[in-house]
Design a protein around this motif. Structure first.
Motif, PDB file in Angstrom:
ATOM      1  N   LYS A 174       0.821  -1.218   0.000  1.00 24.99           N
ATOM      2  CA  LYS A 174       0.000   0.000   0.000  1.00 24.99           C
ATOM      3  C   LYS A 174       0.856   1.270   0.000  1.00 24.99           C
ATOM      4  CE  LYS A 174      -2.168  -0.872   3.790  1.00 24.99           C
ATOM      5  NZ  LYS A 174      -3.039  -0.690   4.944  1.00 24.99           N
ATOM      6  N   THR A 175       2.146   1.129   0.229  1.00 25.64           N
ATOM      7  CA  THR A 175       3.024   2.281   0.463  1.00 25.64           C
ATOM      8  C   THR A 175       3.012   3.297  -0.669  1.00 25.64           C
ATOM      9  OG1 THR A 175       4.446   0.967   1.902  1.00 25.64           O
ATOM     10  CG2 THR A 175       5.403   2.975   0.957  1.00 25.64           C
ATOM     11  N   LYS A 176       3.116   2.848  -1.897  1.00 26.29           N
ATOM     12  CA  LYS A 176       3.185   3.780  -3.031  1.00 26.29           C
ATOM     13  C   LYS A 176       1.924   4.653  -3.089  1.00 26.29           C
ATOM     14  CE  LYS A 176       4.509   3.790  -7.875  1.00 26.29           C
ATOM     15  NZ  LYS A 176       4.889   2.965  -9.031  1.00 26.29           N
ATOM     16  N   PHE A 177       0.761   4.024  -2.932  1.00 30.25           N
ATOM     17  CA  PHE A 177      -0.501   4.764  -2.938  1.00 30.25           C
ATOM     18  C   PHE A 177      -0.543   5.756  -1.775  1.00 30.25           C
ATOM     19  CE2 PHE A 177      -4.854   5.516  -1.639  1.00 30.25           C
ATOM     20  CZ  PHE A 177      -5.508   5.763  -2.842  1.00 30.25           C
ATOM     21  N   VAL A 178      -0.184   5.288  -0.592  1.00 32.31           N
ATOM     22  CA  VAL A 178      -0.224   6.138   0.607  1.00 32.31           C
ATOM     23  C   VAL A 178       0.715   7.331   0.441  1.00 32.31           C
ATOM     24  CG1 VAL A 178       0.286   6.226   3.079  1.00 32.31           C
ATOM     25  CG2 VAL A 178      -0.984   4.282   2.135  1.00 32.31           C
ATOM     26  N   GLN A 179       1.914   7.094  -0.069  1.00 28.00           N
ATOM     27  CA  GLN A 179       2.868   8.195  -0.262  1.00 28.00           C
ATOM     28  C   GLN A 179       2.344   9.211  -1.274  1.00 28.00           C
ATOM     29  OE1 GLN A 179       6.416   5.969  -1.302  1.00 28.00           O
ATOM     30  NE2 GLN A 179       7.175   6.039   0.802  1.00 28.00           N
ATOM     31  N   LYS A 180       1.784   8.726  -2.380  1.00 28.86           N
ATOM     32  CA  LYS A 180       1.247   9.614  -3.414  1.00 28.86           C
ATOM     33  C   LYS A 180       0.122  10.483  -2.844  1.00 28.86           C
ATOM     34  CE  LYS A 180      -1.404   9.330  -7.731  1.00 28.86           C
ATOM     35  NZ  LYS A 180      -2.721   9.661  -7.184  1.00 28.86           N
ATOM     36  N   VAL A 181      -0.812   9.851  -2.134  1.00 31.07           N
ATOM     37  CA  VAL A 181      -1.948  10.574  -1.582  1.00 31.07           C
ATOM     38  C   VAL A 181      -1.501  11.517  -0.464  1.00 31.07           C
ATOM     39  CG1 VAL A 181      -4.133  10.313  -0.334  1.00 31.07           C
ATOM     40  CG2 VAL A 181      -3.636   8.859  -2.313  1.00 31.07           C
ATOM     41  N   THR A 182      -0.523  11.110   0.313  1.00 32.90           N
ATOM     42  CA  THR A 182       0.000  11.983   1.371  1.00 32.90           C
ATOM     43  C   THR A 182       0.620  13.238   0.777  1.00 32.90           C
ATOM     44  OG1 THR A 182       0.351  10.103   2.853  1.00 32.90           O
ATOM     45  CG2 THR A 182       1.583  12.119   3.339  1.00 32.90           C
ATOM     46  N   GLU A 183       1.338  13.099  -0.322  1.00 29.54           N
ATOM     47  CA  GLU A 183       1.915  14.276  -0.990  1.00 29.54           C
ATOM     48  C   GLU A 183       0.803  15.186  -1.515  1.00 29.54           C
ATOM     49  OE1 GLU A 183       5.030  15.419  -0.901  1.00 29.54           O
ATOM     50  OE2 GLU A 183       5.310  13.714   0.447  1.00 29.54           O
ATOM     51  N   GLU A 184      -0.244  14.599  -2.072  1.00 29.67           N
ATOM     52  CA  GLU A 184      -1.399  15.395  -2.512  1.00 29.67           C
ATOM     53  C   GLU A 184      -2.005  16.141  -1.320  1.00 29.67           C
ATOM     54  OE1 GLU A 184      -4.410  13.139  -4.582  1.00 29.67           O
ATOM     55  OE2 GLU A 184      -2.913  12.191  -5.876  1.00 29.67           O
ATOM     56  N   ALA A 185      -2.125  15.435  -0.195  1.00 34.31           N
ATOM     57  CA  ALA A 185      -2.711  16.028   1.010  1.00 34.31           C
ATOM     58  C   ALA A 185      -1.862  17.194   1.509  1.00 34.31           C
ATOM     59  CB  ALA A 185      -2.858  14.969   2.101  1.00 34.31           C
ATOM     60  N   LYS A 186      -0.558  17.050   1.467  1.00 34.31           N
ATOM     61  CA  LYS A 186       0.326  18.135   1.906  1.00 34.31           C
ATOM     62  C   LYS A 186       0.100  19.375   1.057  1.00 34.31           C
ATOM     63  CE  LYS A 186       4.057  15.368   3.875  1.00 34.31           C
ATOM     64  NZ  LYS A 186       5.464  14.941   3.718  1.00 34.31           N
ATOM     65  N   GLN A 187      -0.022  19.178  -0.241  1.00 40.33           N
ATOM     66  CA  GLN A 187      -0.276  20.313  -1.141  1.00 40.33           C
ATOM     67  C   GLN A 187      -1.665  20.897  -0.870  1.00 40.33           C
ATOM     68  OE1 GLN A 187       1.969  21.616  -3.324  1.00 40.33           O
ATOM     69  NE2 GLN A 187       3.378  20.153  -2.392  1.00 40.33           N
ATOM     70  N   TYR A 188      -2.628  20.049  -0.682  1.00 39.42           N
ATOM     71  CA  TYR A 188      -4.015  20.475  -0.462  1.00 39.42           C
ATOM     72  C   TYR A 188      -4.153  21.303   0.822  1.00 39.42           C
ATOM     73  CZ  TYR A 188      -9.083  19.907   0.212  1.00 39.42           C
ATOM     74  OH  TYR A 188     -10.438  20.118   0.415  1.00 39.42           O
ATOM     75  N   TYR A 189      -3.471  20.905   1.874  1.00 43.20           N
ATOM     76  CA  TYR A 189      -3.619  21.580   3.164  1.00 43.20           C
ATOM     77  C   TYR A 189      -2.671  22.756   3.369  1.00 43.20           C
ATOM     78  CZ  TYR A 189      -6.773  17.840   4.490  1.00 43.20           C
ATOM     79  OH  TYR A 189      -7.841  16.975   4.542  1.00 43.20           O
TER      80      TYR A 189
END
Length: 190
Positions: A174-189
């Motif tokens: 799951k790591t690749k998905f989690v890392q990708k979404v976490t980076e999106e979240a950092k930009q979003y917030y």
């Protein structure tokens, strides 16, 4: 002396406790709150922040029924043996978690070396500057972005089938998905 979960090998744990997903239940929030209160009763003096995270904290997606808890402590208390001893008094086992070059304290509860499983808890602990705190961004983003939470659910279903007896492999896959979404979240917030 009775064997503890920490005495088992990765393969023994995988066979005793395969990856099994459950439908979301609103009860998970109450289970978290009760355990949070128990943890605070023995560690209130060192806890700076405590959060429910992981899939059980995201409404309407399936999850392993393990309640994931994240605790912030000061840098001075990181890897403190007194914390380990206090967790033992409420039936937790300690595991040093390695994630690449990063380590943090993890405490688990609810597993029996005979394969019996009660309500399980995974408590992750570290200072506020530790990368484990990115998991709160991931959680919040999934709560807000239902379509991404649904993508995560589809991935988890697929991986639970291919990694049924490999809990570590399931997490790593799951790591690749989690890392990708976490980076999106950092930009979003930001």
């Amino acid at each position: 002396m009775e064997k503890r979960i920490t005495d088992l090998t990765k393969d023994e744990i995988a066979k005793l406790f395969p990856v099994k997903l459950s439908s979301h239940t609103s009860q998970w929030k109450g289970i978290y709150e009760k355990e949070r209160d128990l943890i605070l009763s023995v560690l209130n003096d060192v806890i700076l922040r405590i959060e429910h995270f992981g899939s059980t904290s995201v409404p309407n997606i399936i999850a392993k029924d393990t309640i994931d808890i994240l605790i912030e402590i000061s840098d001075e208390n990181n890897f403190n043996s007194e914390i380990v001893e206090k967790f033992k008094t409420i039936n937790y086992d300690y595991i040093l978690q390695n994630e690449g070059s990063s380590q943090h304290m993890v405490f688990v509860k609810g597993y029996s070396p005979t394969g019996e499983k009660g309500q399980t808890f995974h408590v992750h602990m570290g200072p506020k500057n530790h990368q484990i705190w990115d998991r709160i961004l991931f959680r919040d983003y999934l709560r807000e972005r239902i379509e991404i939470a649904q993508q995560y659910e589809i991935l988890k279903i697929k991986l639970s089938e291919t990694h049924k007896y490999d809990r570590v492999g399931y997490r790593i896959a799951k790591t690749k998905f989690v890392q990708k979404v976490t980076e999106e979240a950092k930009q979003y917030y930001q």
